[in-house]
Design an enzyme around this catalytic site. Structure first.
Site, short mmCIF file in Angstrom:
data_model
loop_
_atom_site.label_atom_id
_atom_site.label_comp_id
_atom_site.label_asym_id
_atom_site.label_seq_id
_atom_site.Cartn_x
_atom_site.Cartn_y
_atom_site.Cartn_z
N LYS A 13 0.83 -1.22 0.00
CA LYS A 13 0.00 0.00 0.00
C LYS A 13 0.87 1.27 0.00
O LYS A 13 0.61 2.20 -0.75
CB LYS A 13 -0.91 0.05 1.25
CG LYS A 13 -1.87 -1.13 1.36
CD LYS A 13 -2.85 -0.95 2.52
CE LYS A 13 -2.20 -0.89 3.89
NZ LYS A 13 -1.54 -2.15 4.31
N ARG A 86 -9.17 1.30 8.98
CA ARG A 86 -8.75 -0.04 9.38
C ARG A 86 -9.82 -0.75 10.19
O ARG A 86 -9.61 -1.89 10.60
CB ARG A 86 -7.48 0.06 10.21
CG ARG A 86 -6.22 -0.23 9.41
CD ARG A 86 -5.07 -0.07 10.38
NE ARG A 86 -3.91 -0.80 10.05
CZ ARG A 86 -2.82 -0.29 9.48
NH1 ARG A 86 -2.80 0.95 9.08
NH2 ARG A 86 -1.76 -1.04 9.30
N ARG A 125 11.39 -6.06 4.64
CA ARG A 125 11.16 -4.65 4.33
C ARG A 125 12.15 -3.76 5.08
O ARG A 125 12.43 -3.95 6.24
CB ARG A 125 9.73 -4.27 4.75
CG ARG A 125 9.43 -2.79 4.58
CD ARG A 125 7.98 -2.52 4.52
NE ARG A 125 7.29 -2.66 5.79
CZ ARG A 125 6.00 -2.43 5.95
NH1 ARG A 125 5.25 -2.10 4.92
NH2 ARG A 125 5.44 -2.57 7.13
N ARG A 158 11.56 -1.65 10.47
CA ARG A 158 10.59 -1.04 11.37
C ARG A 158 10.43 -1.88 12.64
O ARG A 158 10.42 -3.10 12.56
CB ARG A 158 9.24 -0.94 10.66
CG ARG A 158 8.98 0.42 10.07
CD ARG A 158 7.78 0.43 9.18
NE ARG A 158 6.55 -0.02 9.81
CZ ARG A 158 5.36 0.05 9.23
NH1 ARG A 158 5.25 0.56 8.03
NH2 ARG A 158 4.28 -0.38 9.85
N ARG A 169 0.08 -8.37 14.16
CA ARG A 169 -0.52 -7.48 13.16
C ARG A 169 -1.39 -8.26 12.18
O ARG A 169 -2.42 -7.77 11.73
CB ARG A 169 0.58 -6.70 12.42
CG ARG A 169 1.27 -5.70 13.35
CD ARG A 169 2.52 -5.16 12.72
NE ARG A 169 2.25 -4.28 11.61
CZ ARG A 169 3.11 -4.03 10.63
NH1 ARG A 169 4.29 -4.62 10.62
NH2 ARG A 169 2.80 -3.20 9.67
#
Ligand code: AMP
Length: 216
Positions: A13, A86, A125, A158, A169
């Site tokens: 996203k 969300r 990531r 992160r 998550r």
């Protein structure tokens, strides 16, 4: 034009939102980026949100919705939402808010990524600490290790992309965010895009369905 990008964490996203907002002249609105910025400034909002982010839980709706309303009040451009809404409650409040200004959600793109891929993508990531550019060590590594191609900044994992938080998550997404698919399917603005393609191919698909949607 107001667009929402939906999908698992790590479905692309943020990457798509950066490119699309530039191409379409929209404001890129990432609640996750805003929270991380506030946390790094140690602002009152940042202090309140920090524990939720580090634990992989959603920030309570009230906080998110106050933030949205204050940040959007003066915005005249179209909006590209990344990471918001969300929850169904957030989506309902967004609808009410837009309709009070004579606007609506025009398109929702669901970036569909198999759940097994989510874990490996998030673990690989890396984000530039200076300009926010997103890399993936498996599919789009920087030319020089740990260094942003765009600005030379350092790349970091992160806090919430660590394995124990990733699990949480994913559960939170399933419980609280997935119901949004039914919500938006029901109002005719929903479109699905396969997210395990090259980023440019995904951008191309989104742009062409916007063209068809707007003119066809
Ligand atoms: P993201 O960068 O979109 O993956 O968001 C990172 C984290 O910020 C999430 O795991 C949540 O803790 C928080 N967050 C971002 N957007 C929202 C939202 N719309 N509602 C609640 N929490 C959010």
């Amino acid at each position: 034009m107001n667009i929402i990008l939906l999908g698992y964490p790590g479905s692309g996203k943020g990457t798509q939102a950066k490119v699309l907002s530039q191409k379409l002249g929209l404001m890129h609105f990432s609640t996750g980026d805003i929270f991380r910025e506030e946390i790094s400034k140690h602002s009152p909002l940042g202090l309140e949100a920090a524990g939720y982010l580090s634990g992989g839980r959603l920030v309570p709706d009230k906080l998110v919705l106050d933030l949205i309303k204050s940040r959007l009040a003066a915005e005249t451009r179209g909006l590209l939402f990344d990471g918001f809404p969300r929850t169904v409650e957030q989506a309902q409040v967004l609808d009410e808010y837009l309709s009070s200004r004579g606007l609506a959600v025009d398109m929702v793109f669901f970036l569909d990524l198999p759940e097994q891929e989510v874990v490996s993508r998030l673990g690989a990531r890396r984000t530039c600490v200076k300009c926010g550019m997103i890399y993936n060590l498996l599919t789009s590594a920087p030319a020089k290790e740990n260094t942003c191609d765009a600005c030379g900044g350092a790349l970091a994992l992160r806090e919430d992309d660590k394995p124990e938080v990733i699990k949480k998550r994913i559960m939170v997404y399933r419980d609280q965010t997935e119901p949004l698919l039914a919500y938006y399917k029901g109002n005719g603005v929903f479109s699905e895009v396969k997210a395990d393609l090259a980023p440019q191919a995904i951008t191309g698909q989104i742009l062409s369905s916007l063209k068809t949607g707007l003119h066809g």
